[in-house]
Design a protein around this motif. Structure first.
Motif, PDB file in Angstrom:
ATOM      1  N   LEU A 327       0.831  -1.198   0.000  1.00  0.00           N
ATOM      2  CA  LEU A 327       0.000   0.000   0.000  1.00  0.00           C
ATOM      3  C   LEU A 327       0.868   1.252   0.000  1.00  0.00           C
ATOM      4  O   LEU A 327       1.987   1.251   0.528  1.00  0.00           O
ATOM      5  N   LEU A 328       0.332   2.317  -0.583  1.00  0.00           N
ATOM      6  CA  LEU A 328       0.947   3.635  -0.446  1.00  0.00           C
ATOM      7  C   LEU A 328       0.660   4.128   0.959  1.00  0.00           C
ATOM      8  O   LEU A 328      -0.494   4.239   1.375  1.00  0.00           O
ATOM      9  N   TRP A 329       1.731   4.423   1.710  1.00  0.00           N
ATOM     10  CA  TRP A 329       1.582   4.776   3.124  1.00  0.00           C
ATOM     11  C   TRP A 329       2.218   6.144   3.350  1.00  0.00           C
ATOM     12  O   TRP A 329       3.404   6.276   3.580  1.00  0.00           O
ATOM     13  N   GLY A 330       1.400   7.160   3.228  1.00  0.00           N
ATOM     14  CA  GLY A 330       1.888   8.521   3.352  1.00  0.00           C
ATOM     15  C   GLY A 330       1.329   9.380   2.243  1.00  0.00           C
ATOM     16  O   GLY A 330       1.184   8.906   1.113  1.00  0.00           O
ATOM     17  N   GLY A 331       0.993  10.618   2.548  1.00  0.00           N
ATOM     18  CA  GLY A 331       0.387  11.482   1.556  1.00  0.00           C
ATOM     19  C   GLY A 331       0.802  12.930   1.696  1.00  0.00           C
ATOM     20  O   GLY A 331      -0.030  13.835   1.618  1.00  0.00           O
ATOM     21  N   ARG A 332       2.088  13.171   1.885  1.00  0.00           N
ATOM     22  CA  ARG A 332       2.571  14.537   2.113  1.00  0.00           C
ATOM     23  C   ARG A 332       3.431  15.036   0.960  1.00  0.00           C
ATOM     24  O   ARG A 332       4.112  14.271   0.287  1.00  0.00           O
ATOM     25  N   THR A 333       3.384  16.330   0.773  1.00  0.00           N
ATOM     26  CA  THR A 333       4.327  16.965  -0.135  1.00  0.00           C
ATOM     27  C   THR A 333       5.678  17.051   0.565  1.00  0.00           C
ATOM     28  O   THR A 333       5.817  16.683   1.743  1.00  0.00           O
TER      29      THR A 333
END
Length: 496
Positions: A327-333
């Motif tokens: 899974l993609l774990w993280g959603g920050r710029t």
């Protein structure tokens, strides 16, 4: 003599078409560069494709200048076969479409016979259009270059000048041992400019190669204890490499694999998510067609990647979870300390709304800069933002809490602005922000003091063992700031 007069009216459309949310551009080396009709593409020309088959039709197959490392055991069985090559674009495009990607653009900077060089990528970025139609940019072939940080800075600055564009940045290859040093070097070298216009991802992903024909150099290794027995076999293999190649192609259980940077995977996840759930959400679907990751990230490491206490440069990860897949774990710029732009979903939603309104205004014919025109524009913007609020892009119990649109004399424009032909709109959005914590509330019936003493005597070992932990959402990790309040004001957007 009679005269007829025709009063010219403003032709203003009351409907705002949503801008394209996800259209990636991939920059790299390809086998060839032609249109679907076979016409050669000129240098610096971006070409749109809609499938992996179309990519191979226009840009060719995987590079053949590949090293295949085969490991064999004492029973003359191939244990593993791993490919190594400096060109990653072909495999990244395959990953993009395997993970839900759709139409994208390709910019070929040369064929496989041309060496990787930083100047090639620098010139490609300089030649990108002044007004981009694409919304995401990645350049996987540049990931092994020593000048990668400078190229990524240049890419961030280009995105800074666009209304709707973000960079997907790959970190160099790392495993469990080299992960800390790779992260430290990246954060130190990426700089401090335009960080909210890009996001960084690791680790690399292991994917299938199409077949054994895509290699040029062969390396044979042995399992422990088999080296002496197979020296003569290695010599024979070098002489009869074609026979061995055919042998590899016909092994039913042999899978050729290689490690590639994750940008194609991430772009595919974002594209599929934008179509199914909206640009204001982050992908939650498991990754497809990936066998393993180059590094295993645990919760403690994730916390340090997500929140960089020293520089605020967040890095997102791919992680494997038992029973759930990768899974993609993280959603920050990269701007992890920026209160407004720390989240990819917030930045991309803002870009999407801004681009939609910009495109609408650029396609209208404004004859009079007066109240009639302002009213029509105000209505169109309100209807568009109302639709986005109802879809979940904006937060607020009521629409008036979610957005506002202002335009008019002494409100957004002065008399001089009107005299000089300036039309100024002020719009504000309360963006929906991801929840980085889920809260677990526990209600427990209190006992009397006597009951408590009796329980302590009966279960003395439980006093220090009972721990209750809240389960975090996929994009979190550990963050010590509360969620935004419902009444937080919208973010301003000025269009002139």
């Amino acid at each position: 003599m009679s005269h007829s007069y025709r009063e010219e009216e403003s032709r203003i459309d009351s409907h705002i078409e949503p801008a394209i949310a996800s259209l990636p551009l991939f920059i790299g080396h390809t086998e060839k560069a032609v249109t679907s009709d076979g016409v050669m593409l000129t240098t610096g020309t971006c070409h749109s494709i809609a499938s992996f088959a179309e990519f191979e039709q226009c840009f060719g197959e995987a590079p053949s200048d590949t090293t295949l490392c085969v490991t064999m055991n004492h029973d003359n069985q191939v244990v593993s076969a791993v490919c190594h090559c400096h060109f990653y674009l072909h495999s990244c495009i395959k990953q993009y479409f395997d993970n839900g990607g759709g139409t994208c653009e390709i910019l070929s900077v040369g064929n496989y016979n041309e060496p990787l060089h930083a100047v090639t990528f620098m010139m490609a970025i300089k030649q990108l259009p002044a007004e981009a139609t694409f919304t995401l940019i990645a350049m996987p072939d540049a990931v092994t270059l020593p000048e990668l940080p400078q190229l990524q800075q240049q890419l961030l600055q280009y995105c800074q000048q666009q209304a709707n564009c973000m960079a997907i940045l790959d970190l160099p290859y790392c495993d469990n041992q080299t992960l800390p040093a790779t992260v430290t070097a990246f954060r130190h070298q990426i700089g401090d400019t335009a960080l909210h216009n890009g996001s960084a991802f690791l680790p690399w992903v292991e994917v299938d190669m199409p077949s054994a024909r895509h290699y040029k150099h062969l390396e044979i290794k042995y399992t422990p204890g088999a080296a002496t027995a197979w020296r003569e076999f290695q010599k024979a293999t070098r002489i009869q490499s074609r026979l061995f190649r055919d042998h590899l192609n016909h092994l039913p259980n042999l899978l050729l694999r290689r490690m590639i940077p994750p940008c194609g995977t991430i772009a595919g996840l974002l594209y599929a998510n934008d179509q199914e759930r909206g640009v204001w959400k982050l992908p939650s679907a498991p990754v497809n067609h990936v066998h393993s990751l180059s590094a295993t990230i645990n919760d403690a490491q994730q916390a340090g990647l997500n929140i960089d206490a020293a520089q605020g440069k967040s890095i997102n990860t791919l992680r494997h979870f038992l029973g759930r897949g990768i899974l993609l774990w993280g959603g920050r710029t990269l701007a992890g300390n920026d209160t407004e732009w720390r989240y990819i979903s917030c930045k991309r939603t803002f870009n999407f709304l801004r681009a939609s309104i910009h495109h609408y205004l650029n396609n209208q014919s404004f004859v009079h800069n007066d109240e009639t025109t302002w009213s029509q524009i105000r209505e169109a913007c309100n209807l568009f933002l109302l639709k986005q609020w109802r879809a979940g892009a904006l937060q607020g119990e009521k629409s008036k809490h979610a957005f506002y649109v202002r335009i008019g004399i002494n409100e957004t424009m002065s008399s001089q602005d009107i005299a000089e032909g300036r039309l100024i709109i002020l719009a504000g959005f309360a963006l929906s922000r991801p929840a980085e914590f889920t809260t677990l509330i526990i209600k427990h019936q209190l006992h009397s003091q006597a009951d408590a003493v009796e329980q302590a005597r009966s279960y003395p070992s439980m006093a220090n063992k009972l721990k209750i932990r809240a389960r975090t959402s996929p994009i979190n990790i550990t963050i010590n700031t509360p969620l935004p309040k419902q009444g937080d004001g919208p973010l301003p957007l000025e269009i002139s």
